[in-house]
Write a protein that holds these residues in place. Structure first.
Motif, PDB file in Angstrom:
ATOM      1  N   SER A  29      -2.852  -5.042  -5.379  1.00  0.00           N
ATOM      2  CA  SER A  29      -2.777  -4.453  -4.044  1.00  0.00           C
ATOM      3  C   SER A  29      -1.616  -3.488  -3.917  1.00  0.00           C
ATOM      4  O   SER A  29      -1.700  -2.491  -3.195  1.00  0.00           O
ATOM      5  CB  SER A  29      -2.691  -5.543  -2.973  1.00  0.00           C
ATOM      6  N   LEU A  30      -0.528  -3.760  -4.620  1.00  0.00           N
ATOM      7  CA  LEU A  30       0.612  -2.839  -4.609  1.00  0.00           C
ATOM      8  C   LEU A  30       0.242  -1.522  -5.280  1.00  0.00           C
ATOM      9  O   LEU A  30       0.579  -0.448  -4.764  1.00  0.00           O
ATOM     10  CB  LEU A  30       1.807  -3.486  -5.305  1.00  0.00           C
ATOM     11  N   VAL A  31      -0.471  -1.592  -6.395  1.00  0.00           N
ATOM     12  CA  VAL A  31      -0.944  -0.374  -7.061  1.00  0.00           C
ATOM     13  C   VAL A  31      -1.888   0.392  -6.135  1.00  0.00           C
ATOM     14  O   VAL A  31      -1.771   1.609  -5.977  1.00  0.00           O
ATOM     15  CB  VAL A  31      -1.634  -0.723  -8.403  1.00  0.00           C
ATOM     16  N   PHE A  32      -2.799  -0.332  -5.507  1.00  0.00           N
ATOM     17  CA  PHE A  32      -3.728   0.296  -4.566  1.00  0.00           C
ATOM     18  C   PHE A  32      -2.972   0.925  -3.403  1.00  0.00           C
ATOM     19  O   PHE A  32      -3.293   2.028  -2.955  1.00  0.00           O
ATOM     20  CB  PHE A  32      -4.732  -0.745  -4.059  1.00  0.00           C
ATOM     21  N   THR A  33      -1.962   0.219  -2.891  1.00  0.00           N
ATOM     22  CA  THR A  33      -1.175   0.726  -1.768  1.00  0.00           C
ATOM     23  C   THR A  33      -0.478   2.028  -2.114  1.00  0.00           C
ATOM     24  O   THR A  33      -0.500   2.984  -1.332  1.00  0.00           O
ATOM     25  CB  THR A  33      -0.130  -0.332  -1.347  1.00  0.00           C
ATOM     26  N   TYR A  34       0.155   2.084  -3.271  1.00  0.00           N
ATOM     27  CA  TYR A  34       0.870   3.300  -3.666  1.00  0.00           C
ATOM     28  C   TYR A  34      -0.073   4.457  -3.950  1.00  0.00           C
ATOM     29  O   TYR A  34       0.269   5.608  -3.701  1.00  0.00           O
ATOM     30  CB  TYR A  34       1.751   3.044  -4.890  1.00  0.00           C
ATOM     31  N   MET A  35      -1.262   4.158  -4.462  1.00  0.00           N
ATOM     32  CA  MET A  35      -2.175   5.233  -4.854  1.00  0.00           C
ATOM     33  C   MET A  35      -3.000   5.777  -3.693  1.00  0.00           C
ATOM     34  O   MET A  35      -3.273   6.979  -3.637  1.00  0.00           O
ATOM     35  CB  MET A  35      -3.107   4.753  -5.963  1.00  0.00           C
ATOM     36  N   PHE A  36      -3.400   4.916  -2.757  1.00  0.00           N
ATOM     37  CA  PHE A  36      -4.385   5.332  -1.773  1.00  0.00           C
ATOM     38  C   PHE A  36      -3.943   5.244  -0.318  1.00  0.00           C
ATOM     39  O   PHE A  36      -4.736   5.551   0.574  1.00  0.00           O
ATOM     40  CB  PHE A  36      -5.664   4.509  -1.941  1.00  0.00           C
ATOM     41  N   THR A  37      -2.737   4.813  -0.040  1.00  0.00           N
ATOM     42  CA  THR A  37      -2.297   4.725   1.352  1.00  0.00           C
ATOM     43  C   THR A  37      -0.974   5.458   1.530  1.00  0.00           C
ATOM     44  O   THR A  37      -0.341   5.869   0.570  1.00  0.00           O
ATOM     45  CB  THR A  37      -2.122   3.258   1.799  1.00  0.00           C
TER      46      THR A  37
END
Length: 179
Positions: free
Chosen positions: A130-138
């Motif tokens: 979720s941290l990777v997703f957060t940095y990439m897409f939000t």
């Protein structure tokens, strides 16, 4: 077999949710009532009711953090010896030879520790994803901008499903058998 794990998880997650939320609500209500009585029991007006609601809403996530741990321990007892879709989880004694028909809380301590560490690792893995997703897409710059007990609970429920599949490999005292 996947049907067994899904319905086992569904039963466990329902019990976990109801037990932890009910106990947290009750304790938050008691804390709110204690504060209300301790402050002199002002006449109930719109402002006082809003203040009491704010106190309840403030204390609920704090108390839920503790009741969730209690519900995790207590809820593990109820996944054993229940036939679901032709399978059941059995818990054996420490020597691994004797089936425990009546599972007590004392029998769960070692199994719960291993299962809880498995849950921690699975939740940690979800946090990294979720941290990777957060940095990439939000537009969020860190995990603490959006992470709270409610997200932790969602990650815990997701991890719980996979932990039941991995439980028999991590805990030699737990076996899936046909019923």
């Amino acid at each position: 077999m996947s049907k067994f794990y899904f319905f086992l998880w569904l039963r466990w997650s329902t019990r976990l949710t109801l037990a932890s939320v009910a106990l947290a609500s009750m304790l938050s209500l008691l804390i709110t009532l204690y504060i209300y009585v301790n402050q002199g029991m002002a006449t109930l007006s719109g402002e006082v009711i809003n203040a009491l609601m704010d106190i309840f809403v403030f204390w609920f996530p704090v108390v839920w953090s503790f009741t969730l741990l209690l519900a995790l321990f207590r809820g593990l007892k109820y996944i054993f010896n229940v036939c679901i879709s032709g399978y059941k989880l059995n818990l054996y004694s420490c020597d691994g030879k004797e089936l425990l028909e009546q599972v007590g809380y004392g029998d769960l301590v070692k199994v719960w520790r291993k299962w809880f560490m498995l849950i921690i690792w699975l939740v940690g893995s979800l946090m990294i994803l979720s941290l990777v997703f957060t940095y990439m897409f939000t537009s969020y710059s860190g995990v603490f901008e959006w992470f709270n007990i409610y997200w932790l609970f969602a990650f815990l429920l997701i991890s719980g499903y996979f932990s039941f599949m991995l439980m028999t490999t991590r805990c030699k005292r737990v076996k899936v058998v046909r019923c």
